[in-house]
Design a protein around this motif. Structure first.
Motif, short mmCIF file in Angstrom:
data_model
loop_
_atom_site.label_atom_id
_atom_site.label_comp_id
_atom_site.label_asym_id
_atom_site.label_seq_id
_atom_site.Cartn_x
_atom_site.Cartn_y
_atom_site.Cartn_z
N GLU A 245 1.51 -13.47 12.40
CA GLU A 245 0.72 -12.55 13.22
C GLU A 245 0.59 -11.23 12.49
O GLU A 245 1.32 -10.28 12.77
N TYR A 246 -0.34 -11.18 11.58
CA TYR A 246 -0.46 -9.97 10.76
C TYR A 246 -1.66 -9.13 11.18
O TYR A 246 -2.07 -8.22 10.47
N GLY A 247 -2.22 -9.47 12.34
CA GLY A 247 -3.40 -8.75 12.82
C GLY A 247 -3.15 -7.25 12.96
O GLY A 247 -3.99 -6.43 12.59
N LEU A 248 -1.95 -6.90 13.45
CA LEU A 248 -1.61 -5.50 13.67
C LEU A 248 -1.73 -4.69 12.37
O LEU A 248 -2.19 -3.55 12.36
N MET A 249 -1.29 -5.31 11.28
CA MET A 249 -1.37 -4.64 9.98
C MET A 249 -2.82 -4.41 9.58
O MET A 249 -3.19 -3.33 9.12
N HIS A 250 -3.66 -5.41 9.80
CA HIS A 250 -5.07 -5.23 9.46
C HIS A 250 -5.72 -4.18 10.34
O HIS A 250 -6.53 -3.39 9.88
N VAL A 251 -5.33 -4.17 11.61
CA VAL A 251 -5.88 -3.16 12.52
C VAL A 251 -5.52 -1.76 12.02
O VAL A 251 -6.35 -0.86 11.96
N LYS A 252 -4.26 -1.61 11.61
CA LYS A 252 -3.81 -0.29 11.13
C LYS A 252 -4.62 0.14 9.90
O LYS A 252 -5.07 1.28 9.82
N LEU A 253 -4.76 -0.79 8.97
CA LEU A 253 -5.51 -0.44 7.76
C LEU A 253 -6.97 -0.14 8.12
O LEU A 253 -7.59 0.76 7.55
N TYR A 254 -7.49 -0.90 9.08
CA TYR A 254 -8.89 -0.66 9.42
C TYR A 254 -9.10 0.65 10.15
O TYR A 254 -10.11 1.32 9.97
N GLU A 255 -8.10 1.03 10.95
CA GLU A 255 -8.18 2.34 11.62
C GLU A 255 -8.27 3.46 10.59
O GLU A 255 -8.99 4.44 10.78
N ASP A 256 -7.53 3.30 9.50
CA ASP A 256 -7.60 4.26 8.40
C ASP A 256 -9.04 4.39 7.91
O ASP A 256 -9.55 5.50 7.72
N ILE A 257 -9.66 3.24 7.71
CA ILE A 257 -11.02 3.25 7.17
C ILE A 257 -11.96 3.94 8.16
O ILE A 257 -12.79 4.76 7.79
N ALA A 258 -11.78 3.62 9.44
CA ALA A 258 -12.63 4.23 10.46
C ALA A 258 -12.47 5.74 10.49
O ALA A 258 -13.43 6.49 10.61
N ARG A 259 -11.21 6.19 10.32
CA ARG A 259 -10.96 7.64 10.41
C ARG A 259 -11.23 8.38 9.11
O ARG A 259 -11.72 9.49 9.11
N HIS A 260 -10.82 7.77 8.01
CA HIS A 260 -10.85 8.50 6.72
C HIS A 260 -11.84 7.92 5.73
O HIS A 260 -11.97 8.44 4.62
N GLY A 261 -12.46 6.80 6.08
CA GLY A 261 -13.39 6.19 5.13
C GLY A 261 -12.68 5.39 4.06
O GLY A 261 -13.31 4.83 3.17
N GLN A 262 -11.36 5.34 4.11
CA GLN A 262 -10.61 4.54 3.15
C GLN A 262 -9.21 4.27 3.69
O GLN A 262 -8.81 4.86 4.70
N ILE A 263 -8.51 3.36 3.04
CA ILE A 263 -7.17 3.03 3.50
C ILE A 263 -6.21 4.13 3.03
O ILE A 263 -6.10 4.40 1.84
N ALA A 264 -5.56 4.77 4.01
CA ALA A 264 -4.74 5.95 3.69
C ALA A 264 -3.29 5.56 3.43
O ALA A 264 -2.37 6.16 3.96
N THR A 265 -3.08 4.50 2.68
CA THR A 265 -1.73 4.13 2.25
C THR A 265 -1.73 4.19 0.74
O THR A 265 -2.52 3.51 0.09
N SER A 266 -0.87 5.04 0.20
CA SER A 266 -0.95 5.26 -1.24
C SER A 266 0.23 4.66 -1.99
O SER A 266 0.18 4.47 -3.19
N TYR A 267 1.32 4.35 -1.27
CA TYR A 267 2.45 3.68 -1.91
C TYR A 267 3.06 2.73 -0.89
O TYR A 267 2.72 2.79 0.29
N ALA A 268 3.96 1.85 -1.35
CA ALA A 268 4.49 0.79 -0.47
C ALA A 268 3.33 0.09 0.20
O ALA A 268 3.34 -0.21 1.39
N TYR A 269 2.31 -0.19 -0.57
CA TYR A 269 1.08 -0.78 -0.04
C TYR A 269 1.31 -2.27 0.19
O TYR A 269 1.69 -2.99 -0.72
N PRO A 270 1.10 -2.76 1.42
CA PRO A 270 1.50 -4.14 1.74
C PRO A 270 0.71 -5.20 0.98
O PRO A 270 -0.47 -5.02 0.68
N VAL A 271 1.40 -6.29 0.69
CA VAL A 271 0.78 -7.39 -0.05
C VAL A 271 1.02 -8.70 0.70
O VAL A 271 1.92 -8.80 1.53
N ARG A 272 0.22 -9.69 0.38
CA ARG A 272 0.44 -11.03 0.93
C ARG A 272 0.81 -11.95 -0.23
O ARG A 272 0.15 -11.95 -1.27
N VAL A 273 1.87 -12.72 -0.03
CA VAL A 273 2.42 -13.54 -1.11
C VAL A 273 2.02 -15.00 -0.91
O VAL A 273 2.34 -15.60 0.12
N GLU A 274 1.32 -15.56 -1.88
CA GLU A 274 0.91 -16.96 -1.85
C GLU A 274 0.27 -17.32 -0.51
O GLU A 274 0.48 -18.40 0.03
#
Lengths: 363, 189, 292
Positions: C148-177
Motif C-alpha cells: 500500500e504505497y499510495g500514501l507515498m505517491h500522494v505525498k510526492l504528488y502534493e509536492d508537485i501540486a504545491r511547488h511544481g516539483q517533488i520537494a524531497t532532496s535527500y533520503a529520496y524513496p526508491v522501489r526495489v525490484e
C-alpha cells in the motif's frame, strides 16, 4: 582563501585530553573515589543500575565518576559494557514477598501485618539546605543505632488481603519465560512482561512525566499506592548439575503495587485492578511512576477505551522511553549534515526562483 | 567416538566464521556462483561446507531440522557439542539440513509471514557436486544469468511464486557452496 | 594491531551470527527491513551503530576498510569509526575508494564506481520510508505487506501540486525490484541512480531502529516519480572549484565574512584523485597551498 577541514584525528585526541582534565577538576581538591560515590551518591548509583540494566554498584559508581556525574552518560557506559558480558544462567524469579524490608508503606490501610516502616526517606524532610554538610570534616554521626538486626519477619503483600475477598483482579503465577528486550528486537504489540521490562530500564524522567500525565487526566487510572516496599531479596539460580537452586547473592529492589479503582468494563467485573513497578535499588519515584504507566497501558486487556492519551499508547511509550536511544538520536543532529543540508539548500533556492519568476510573470 | 565429536569445529572461531560468512554472503548475494569454504571437519556424511555453514550461522537460538542420513547420531553429537542448535521437526525449523530427497516435501518448511517474510527457513542441501551445468538463473544479484545444477526445477518455481515469502537455499558439496535465495527466477526447462 | 581484550571486530560470536542471519534474509528479500536485536555499542545510537554492527559482522582480517561521512574520510565521526575497527579488528584502512574492500558510509555513495569486490555499508537513521507519513510501525508494516504505497505517491504528488516539483532532496524513496519501497538513507537524491545495477553488495544498518536491509548486486532500484514529473538527480549547478569536476556532488563552503562561496567535491578521495591526475578547478591553480 580555503583550507579544507583536516586533522579530525588530532582534534578528537585533544578533545579527549581536555575532557579528562575537566573530569578531574581542580587537582588541589582530592579526587573522588569510586567507593565514596557508591556509598554517598547511592541514589544516583541506583538510577544508573536501573536504567543501565546491570546490578553492580561499583561499576555504576565508576561510570558516574567517568561521566562527571552525567547520569545518562553513565547509563550509556554501563549498557555498552553490559552487552559484552556472557550469560551464565537465568535466575529464578525473585520472591519479593520474602523481601527483608528497609521501608514499607501502604497508602490504602492505616495498619496491616508487617506494619508501616518509614525507612530512609526524604518524605518528611524539610527541604532546607543543610549547611552543616558543607563543613569540611563531617561529624562522626553514625546515624540511628543499628543494634543487632531484628530477625526478618515476613511482610505479606497488601494486595493479597484484597485478593482474599475477591476485590482485586487475580494475578496468576506464570512460568512462561519472559521475552528479552536486549536479545530480541522489540515487537509490537508487546505483552505485559515486555512492557514492564522496557519501562523498568526506561528513563526516569520520561516515565515520571507519563505517569504524571495520567494523574492529570490523560488516561486516568485512579491509582492508590497499595504498597511500596524497599529492601533486599535473594537471587537464586538453578544448577542443573546439582539438581537444586543455589542463592548467589542479594539485591536491593523497590517494588510498588498500585490498587486502581475500576468500575468494570465491557469484559471485566467491577473490582480493583493492579499496576506494577519493580526497579533496582532504592528508586521510589521510578517504581511508583512505573506502576501508573503499567496500569495505563493495560487498557486493552481490561476492556477500557483508548482515549488517545500518550501513556495508554504502547508503541509511543515503548519506542521513546529508552534514554540511550533517545539521547543518541537527539545528539546525532550535531554531526555533519553538509550533504543533506546542501541538497535542501539547492531545493529551496530552486523553489524560490520559480516562485519569483511566477510572480514576475503575473505582474 | 568422543574424539570425533569434540574435533572438527573451528579452531579460531572469530576469524574462521568471519571468512566463512563472507563466502556465504557472496554466494547468497550472487545466486548460482560457486564459492569455497574451509575450517570445519564434521563427521560423515556431512560435507565440509555443510559443517562450516552450520558453525557460521547456527547456535542455540536457531531450531535445526536434520533430514535423512544427516540425522545420524554422530552428526547429532557433533552439532550438540559445537553448535548447540536444538533439533526440531521441519515446520518449526529455522534451518534444515539434508539431501534434497530427504527434505521432501519442501512445502513443510517455513516461508515467513506476509508481515515478516524473514521468518522463513533456510535449507542447507547436500549435493554430490556443484557445477554451472544447469538451468539459467536470473534476478537480484545476477547481472545477466548464471547457471547451477539444481536437484529439480519445479520446487524452486513454486517457491519463487511465493515471493516475498519462501525459503532460501544453500547448496553444499565438499568444500563448495552456492545459494538460491527465494528471489531468484529459475529458467523453465 | 588488534586489541586483544576484545573479540575480533568487537562483537561476540553469537551476536555476529544473529546479525549475519539477518543480513542473509535481507539479501534474499531485497529492500525488506529485517528486524534484528541491535546491541548497545560503545558509541551512541544515531552515530552509526547499525552500520558498525553490519560492518563488524562482515569484516575479515584481509579487508581494507574505508569509512566516510558526508563523502569525506576526515570528518570526525568517520575518523572515530575507522579507528574503532583498526583497533578491534586489526584491519587495514584506506581513504581510496578503489583500494577498499568494505566501505562504511554516512549520507553518500562514492563518486568512483564500485566494483564486484566491494561491500558498501550504509548507516541508516530512520529505515522506514513511510515513517513521516505514518509514525506507527504497526501500520507501516501492514502497508509494506499489502504494497500500500499510495500514501507515498500522494505525498510526492502534493509536492508537485504545491511547488511544481517533488520537494524531497535527500533520503529520496526508491522501489526495489518492483516490490518494497525503501529508504536509501539520507543520501542526496543525486546519488540515487548509483543504487541501481550496482556491482557491489549494498547493506543498510539501522541500530537504534533495529533493522537491516540489503540490495544484492545488480538489483533494480527505481526512484519514485511520475510520468509527467520524472525523477531528476540534481546537484548544485557548479563545477568543483578544486578539481573542476562537473559531475560530482558538491559541498558549499563559505569562505569569508562577505559570504563568498566556493563549491568543492563532497567526495574528498574523488577530488584528490582528480587533482593528482592533473585536473584543476577555478580556485586550485591560484591556491596550491590548500593541498596541505
Amino acid at each position: 582563501m580555503y583550507v579544507a577541514v583536516k586533522g579530525g584525528e588530532r582534534a578528537i585526541d585533544n578533545a579527549h585530553d581536555w575532557l579528562a582534565q575537566e573530569r578531574r577538576g581542580d587537582p588541589a581538591v582530592p579526587e573522588l573515589s569510586v567507593a565514596q560515590i557508591r556509598e554517598q551518591m547511592k541514589l544516583a548509583v541506583n538510577r544508573v543500575m536501573a536504567e543501565g540494566s546491570l546490578y553492580d554498584p561499583d561499576l555504576a559508581a565508576l561510570a558516574i565518576k567517568q561521566a562527571q556525574g552525567d547520569l545518562i552518560e553513565a547509563v550509556f557506559l554501563i549498557r555498552a559494557y553490559r552487552t559484552t558480558l556472557p550469560r551464565f544462567a537465568a535466575s529464578r524469579p525473585v520472591e519479593t514477598a520474602d523481601m527483608v524490608v528497609d521501608r514499607r508503606i501502604s497508602a490504602t490501610f492505616k495498619d496491616l501485618p508487617g506494619g508501616q516502616v518509614l525507612g530512609p526517606t526524604f518524605d518528611y524532610t524539610h527541604r532546607l539546605l543543610d549547611f552543616t554538610l558543607m563543613a569540611e570534616a563531617e561529624g562522626c554521626d553514625t546515624g540511628p543505632e543499628q543494634g543487632t538486626p531484628e530477625p526478618a519477619i515476613p511482610v505479606p503483600h497488601v494486595t493479597q488481603f484484597l485478593n482474599r475477598d475477591g476485590l482485586i483482579e487475580e494475578a496468576p503465577h506464570s512460568d512462561d519465560p519472559p521475552p528479552d528486550l536486549t536479545r530480541e528486537p522489540l515487537e509490537l504489540p508487546a505483552d505485559r512482561a515486555l512492557r514492564l521490562q522496557a519501562i523498568t530500564r526506561g528513563d526516569e524522567g520520561f516515565i515520571l512525566s507519563m505517569a504524571y500525565s495520567t494523574q492529570r487526566g490523560y488516561g486516568r487510572t485512579h491509582a492508590f499506592v497499595g504498597e511500596l516496599r524497599i529492601g533486599k531479596v535473594a537471587v537464586t539460580v538453578d544448577i542443573p548439575e546439582l539438581g537444586f537452586a543455589v542463592e548467589i547473592g542479594e539485591i536491593n529492589l523497590t517494588e510498588c503495587e498500585t490498587v486502581n479503582q475500576f468500575k468494570g468494563s465491557r469484559t471485566e467485573p467491577p473490582q480493583f485492578t493492579r499496576g506494577y513497578g519493580l526497579v533496582f535499588g532504592q528508586s521510589e519515584r521510578k517504581s511508583i511512576a512505573m506502576s501508573l504507566v503499567d496500569r495505563a497501558l493495560r487498557w486493552n486487556e481490561l476492556g477500557e477505551d483508548f482515549t488517545g492519551s500518550p501513556a495508554q499508547d504502547e508503541e509511543f511509550v515503548l519506542s521513546h522511553c529508552d534514554n540511550i536511544q533517545a539521547t543518541g538520536f537527539l545528539e546525532h543532529i550535531k554531526l555533519p549534515h553538509y550533504v543533506d543540508f546542501q541538497a535542501e539548500l539547492e531545493l529551496v533556492r530552486r523553489l524560490r526562483s520559480e516562485a519569483q519568476s511566477q510572480q514576475e510573470a503575473a505582474e | 567416538m568422543i574424539a570425533d565429536m569434540l574435533s572438527g569445529g573451528f579452531t579460531d572461531a572469530p576469524v574462521q566464521s568471519a571468512r566463512a560468512f563472507r563466502e556465504i554472503l557472496e554466494a547468497m548475494a550472487r545466486p548460482g556462483t560457486i564459492r569455497r569454504v574451509e575450517g570445519a571437519l564434521p563427521p560423515a556424511p556431512l560435507s565440509v561446507a555443510a559443517g562450516v555453514t552450520l558453525l557460521t550461522l547456527c547456535d542455540a537460538t536457531t531450531p535445526l531440522h536434520l533430514a535423512g542420513r544427516c540425522g545420524a547420531q554422530a552428526v547429532k553429537d557433533w552439532i550438540a557439542f559445537h553448535i548447540g542448535a536444538p533439533l526440531f521437526d521441519a515446520p518449526d525449523a529455522d534451518f534444515a539440513l539434508g539431501h534434497w530427497a530427504d527434505l521432501q516435501p519442501v512445502n513443510r518448511f517455513r516461508i515467513g509471514q506476509p508481515d515478516y517474510p524473514d521468518r522463513s527457513a533456510t535449507l542447507i542441501v547436500e549435493r554430490d557436486v556443484l557445477s554451472d551445468d544447469g538451468p539459467a538463473l536470473t534476478g537480484p544479484g545476477i547481472q545477466l544469468r548464471t547457471h547451477l545444477n539444481l536437484p529439480e526445477v519445479q520446487a524452486f518455481h513454486a517457491n519463487r511464486a511465493l515471493f516475498p515469502l519462501g525459503f532460501d537455499t544453500i547448496f553444499t558439496a565438499g568444500n563448495q557452496i552456492a545459494c538460491l535465495p527465494r528471489s531468484t527466477r529459475v529458467e523453465v526447462i | 594491531m588488534t586489541d586483544q581484550s576484545y573479540n575480533f571486530a568487537y562483537l561476540d560470536e553469537q551476536t555476529k551470527r544473529m546479525i549475519r542471519r539477518a543480513i542473509l534474509k535481507g539479501i534474499a528479500v531485497p529492500g525488506y527491513q529485517v528486524p534484528f536485536a541491535s546491541r548497545e555499542m560503545p558509541m551512541p545510537y544515531g552515530w552509526g551503530t547499525g552500520g558498525v554492527q553490519v560492518t563488524a559482522a562482515c569484516l575479515v582480517p584481509e579487508d581494507r576498510l574505508k569509512v566516510i561521512d558526508q563523502g569525506a574520510d576526515d570528518t570526525t565521526n568517520a575518523v572515530s569509526i575507522r579507528k574503532f575497527f583498526a583497533r578491534t579488528a586489526g584491519v587495514a584502512t584506506t581513504e581510496r575508494t578503489d583500494e577498499a574492500t568494505v566501505i562504511q558510509t554516512r549520507h553518500r555513495i562514492p563518486e568512483t564506481p564500485l566494483t564486484p569486490d566491494q561491500i558498501l555499508v550504509y548507516q541508516v537513521p530512520i529505515p522506514e520510508p513511510l515513517r513521516f507519513l505514518e509514525p506507527r510501525e504497526s501500520e507501516t508494516r501492514k502497508m509494506h505487506e499489502l504494497e500500500e504505497y499510495g500514501l507515498m505517491h500522494v505525498k510526492l504528488y502534493e509536492d508537485i501540486a504545491r511547488h511544481g516539483q517533488i520537494a524531497t532532496s535527500y533520503a529520496y524513496p526508491v522501489r526495489v525490484e518492483g516490490r518494497y519501497v525503501m529508504d536509501p538513507s539520507p543520501i542526496p537524491k543525486f546519488d540515487n541512480p548509483k543504487l541501481s545495477g550496482c556491482p557491489a553488495i549494498q547493506l543498510f544498518g539501522a541500530g537504534r531502529e533495529q533493522r537491516i536491509y540489503a540490495l544484492p548486486p545488480w538489483t533494480e532500484v527505481v526512484s519514485l516519480d511520475f510520468d509527467d514529473h520524472p525523477f531528476e538527480a540534481s546537484k548544485a549547478a557548479h563545477d568543483c572549484d578544486l578539481c573542476g569536476a562537473g559531475h560530482s556532488y558538491l559541498d558549499e563552503v563559505i569562505t569569508d565574512d562577505q559570504g563568498t562561496r566556493m563549491f568543492v567535491c563532497s567526495d574528498t578521495d574523488f577530488c584528490a584523485g582528480r587533482r593528482e591526475a592533473g585536473h584543476q578547478g577555478r580556485l586550485w591553480a591560484s591556491q596550491p597551498e590548500a593541498a596541505e
